[in-house]
Motif scaffolding. Structure first.
Motif, short mmCIF file in Angstrom:
data_model
loop_
_atom_site.label_atom_id
_atom_site.label_comp_id
_atom_site.label_asym_id
_atom_site.label_seq_id
_atom_site.Cartn_x
_atom_site.Cartn_y
_atom_site.Cartn_z
N ALA A 129 0.82 -1.21 0.00
CA ALA A 129 0.00 0.00 0.00
C ALA A 129 0.85 1.26 0.00
N ARG A 130 2.01 1.22 0.69
CA ARG A 130 2.85 2.42 0.80
C ARG A 130 3.78 2.60 -0.40
N TRP A 131 4.28 1.50 -0.98
CA TRP A 131 5.29 1.63 -2.03
C TRP A 131 4.68 1.72 -3.42
N PHE A 132 3.60 0.99 -3.66
CA PHE A 132 2.98 0.98 -4.98
C PHE A 132 1.72 1.83 -4.97
N SER A 133 1.15 2.05 -6.15
CA SER A 133 -0.05 2.87 -6.23
C SER A 133 -0.91 2.43 -7.41
N GLY A 134 -2.20 2.79 -7.35
CA GLY A 134 -3.11 2.55 -8.46
C GLY A 134 -3.21 1.10 -8.88
N PRO A 135 -3.30 0.85 -10.19
CA PRO A 135 -3.46 -0.52 -10.70
C PRO A 135 -2.30 -1.43 -10.31
N VAL A 270 -6.41 -20.59 -10.29
CA VAL A 270 -5.93 -19.34 -9.70
C VAL A 270 -4.64 -18.89 -10.37
N ALA A 271 -3.73 -19.83 -10.59
CA ALA A 271 -2.47 -19.48 -11.24
C ALA A 271 -2.68 -18.92 -12.63
N ALA A 272 -3.67 -19.45 -13.35
CA ALA A 272 -3.89 -19.03 -14.73
C ALA A 272 -4.68 -17.72 -14.85
N PHE A 273 -5.59 -17.46 -13.90
CA PHE A 273 -6.54 -16.36 -14.13
C PHE A 273 -6.55 -15.27 -13.06
N GLN A 274 -5.82 -15.42 -11.95
CA GLN A 274 -5.93 -14.41 -10.90
C GLN A 274 -5.45 -13.03 -11.35
N VAL A 275 -4.33 -12.98 -12.05
CA VAL A 275 -3.80 -11.69 -12.51
C VAL A 275 -4.78 -11.02 -13.47
N ARG A 276 -5.33 -11.81 -14.38
CA ARG A 276 -6.30 -11.25 -15.34
C ARG A 276 -7.54 -10.74 -14.62
N ALA A 277 -8.00 -11.47 -13.62
CA ALA A 277 -9.21 -11.06 -12.91
C ALA A 277 -9.01 -9.76 -12.14
N ALA A 278 -7.77 -9.47 -11.76
CA ALA A 278 -7.49 -8.28 -10.96
C ALA A 278 -7.36 -7.01 -11.79
N ARG A 279 -7.31 -7.13 -13.11
CA ARG A 279 -7.12 -5.94 -13.94
C ARG A 279 -8.30 -4.98 -13.80
N GLY A 280 -7.97 -3.74 -13.51
CA GLY A 280 -8.98 -2.71 -13.43
C GLY A 280 -9.66 -2.58 -12.09
N THR A 281 -9.36 -3.47 -11.15
CA THR A 281 -10.07 -3.42 -9.87
C THR A 281 -9.52 -2.34 -8.93
N ASP A 282 -8.59 -1.52 -9.41
CA ASP A 282 -8.25 -0.33 -8.65
C ASP A 282 -9.36 0.71 -8.78
N ASP A 283 -10.27 0.51 -9.72
CA ASP A 283 -11.47 1.34 -9.84
C ASP A 283 -12.52 0.79 -8.87
N VAL A 284 -13.00 1.63 -7.97
CA VAL A 284 -13.88 1.18 -6.90
C VAL A 284 -15.16 0.54 -7.44
N ARG A 285 -15.76 1.15 -8.47
CA ARG A 285 -16.99 0.59 -9.02
C ARG A 285 -16.76 -0.80 -9.60
N LEU A 286 -15.68 -0.94 -10.40
CA LEU A 286 -15.39 -2.24 -11.00
C LEU A 286 -15.03 -3.26 -9.94
N ALA A 287 -14.30 -2.84 -8.91
CA ALA A 287 -13.97 -3.77 -7.82
C ALA A 287 -15.24 -4.30 -7.16
N GLY A 288 -16.20 -3.42 -6.92
CA GLY A 288 -17.45 -3.85 -6.31
C GLY A 288 -18.21 -4.82 -7.20
N ARG A 289 -18.28 -4.52 -8.52
CA ARG A 289 -18.97 -5.43 -9.43
C ARG A 289 -18.26 -6.78 -9.50
#
Length: 418
Positions: A129-135, A270-289
């Motif tokens: 949380a402290r070192w990285f930001s956004g997506p 999880v190994a195949a799809f977790q990274v793909r599933a996380a794309r864009g979830t730095d957007d609060v609306r998309l994260a909620g959906r």
């Protein structure tokens, strides 16, 4: 493929590389421990299964408290230091299991091991949380989870040597390896402040003379609600590790080998799809959906597990595999959505305390889930699975609504904040 693997295990960012290498050895330790610990404690140490369960329950309570306290500690001593020492203490505690010869000694060591693990989990989230930001934050969290799952699987395979030997010496040697791998997780984290310009200043932002103290998450109703709801969805891990194995073994005609197959399916998915599933979830609306969709899939998976009770062996296996795939899909979505919300809704001035509270919810879920899943699904069959399905669906819908309100507060809420 080799380039992708190298990028995953040896990323260019020095902090991410340190976190990845540390996660690799820690996950190996976890895989070894999960595979042999129950047999070691009962066959080698000579403890009753009920004693082991009680000791781990007590340790789970310590872990919940340590997760919460870790947030405050990270904001005072530096998250990187807390992670380093948490890993070191956990490794030493694992080694101490070899010397634990009584119920009291086992329980004390378990409390230290679980407490240290909770501290370093909170600290690792705070470092991100402290070192990285956004997506970048959510993407890195996803990649670390892939690494964790893969190397837990590797550790499980390595532990097969001890299972084949089935001797006290083999189990003791494996427990020593558990402690050694856990301790090695500290090596990549050492001297990060010297190797990465600006890292120490970012971790010690709490010491800046002009710093305005951040708010406490305990007064943030939105974040408290988020933690409560994600704690509910996090109970899905109790379904994977306790509910499904007991259900398959005691309430279906499916062969017990399907339990291992379901774990392999989950790890691979999880190994195949977790990274793909996380794309864009730095957007609060998309994260909620995303969290909502995952929770609804999880509810559907629960119902599918529940209908396998009266089915014949072959049909039960097919439905269990389909439910396992649905559950894995649900997992990558619920986790990705939860991470995005946990990072984006936290006050950056109190990163440690907010991430500590979020991690506390997961620790609490881990402590409660085995008993809850057993009392509902395993004991009551389809009706119990239906109860879990309703609970997960309601939590997911509520997460979606929470994200919408957080992204678009009404004028009254804006005035209240002002």
């Amino acid at each position: 493929m080799l380039h992708h693997l190298r990028t995953l295990l040896l990323p260019s960012d020095h902090v991410e590389r340190a976190l990845t290498l540390s996660t690799t050895t820690a996950a190996l330790s976890t895989g070894l421990f999960y595979t042999v610990s129950a047999l070691y404690f009962t066959r080698v140490v000579g403890l009753a299964a009920a004693t082991v369960g009680l000791g781990l329950t007590v340790a789970g309570g310590v872990g919940v408290a340590a997760s919460f306290a870790g947030g405050y500690a990270a904001d005072r001593v530096g998250a990187d230091r807390l992670q380093l020492w948490g890993n070191a203490v956990q490794g030493l505690a694992f080694l101490a299991y070899v010397l634990a010869g009584s119920a009291l000694a086992f329980t004390l060591v378990a409390c230290v091991a679980v407490g240290a693990r909770s501290l370093q989990s909170t600290a690792k989230a705070t470092v991100q949380a402290r070192w990285f930001s956004g997506p970048e934050r959510v993407a890195i969290r996803a990649r670390l989870r892939v690494v964790t799952n893969v190397f837990i699987g590797v550790g499980t395979v390595l532990a097969g040597v001890a299972l084949l030997a089935d001797s006290a010496a083999a189990f003791r040697a494996t427990m020593v390896a558990v402690g050694v791998f856990a301790t090695l997780a500290t090596v990549p984290l050492a001297r990060l402040r010297d190797r990465v310009p600006g890292f120490g200043a970012r971790m010690d932002a709490h010491r800046a003379p002009d710093r305005v103290p951040g708010p406490s998450p305990m007064g943030d109703r939105t974040y408290l609600t988020l933690v409560a709801l994600t704690s509910v969805t996090a109970m899905q891990f109790g379904i994977q590790t306790v509910g499904v194995p007991l259900w398959v073994a005691t309430r279906t005609d499916a062969p017990t080998v399907v339990i291992s197959a379901l774990l392999v399916i989950n790890t691979a998915f999880v190994a195949a799809f977790q990274v793909r599933a996380a794309r864009g979830t730095d957007d609060v609306r998309l994260a909620g959906r995303t969290a909502r969709r995952g929770s609804l899939l999880l509810a559907a998976a629960c119902l599918m597990y529940g209908v396998t009770g009266p089915l014949g062996a072959l049909v039960a296996v097919v439905v269990l595999v389909l439910a396992g795939l649905l559950g894995a899909w649900a997992e990558v979505w619920t986790e990705a959505g939860a991470w995005g919300l946990a990072f984006e809704l936290a006050d950056p001035a109190s990163a440690g305390r907010y991430q500590g509270l979020f991690t506390t919810g997961y620790s609490l879920a881990g402590m409660v889930a085995p008993a809850l899943v057993t009392a509902t699904a395993v004991d009551h069959g389809l009706s119990g699975w239906a109860v879990l399905a309703v609970v997960f669906a309601l939590a997911g819908v509520s997460l979606g609504a929470l994200a919408r309100r957080a992204a678009d507060p009404c004028p009254g809420e804006l005035a209240l904040v002002a």
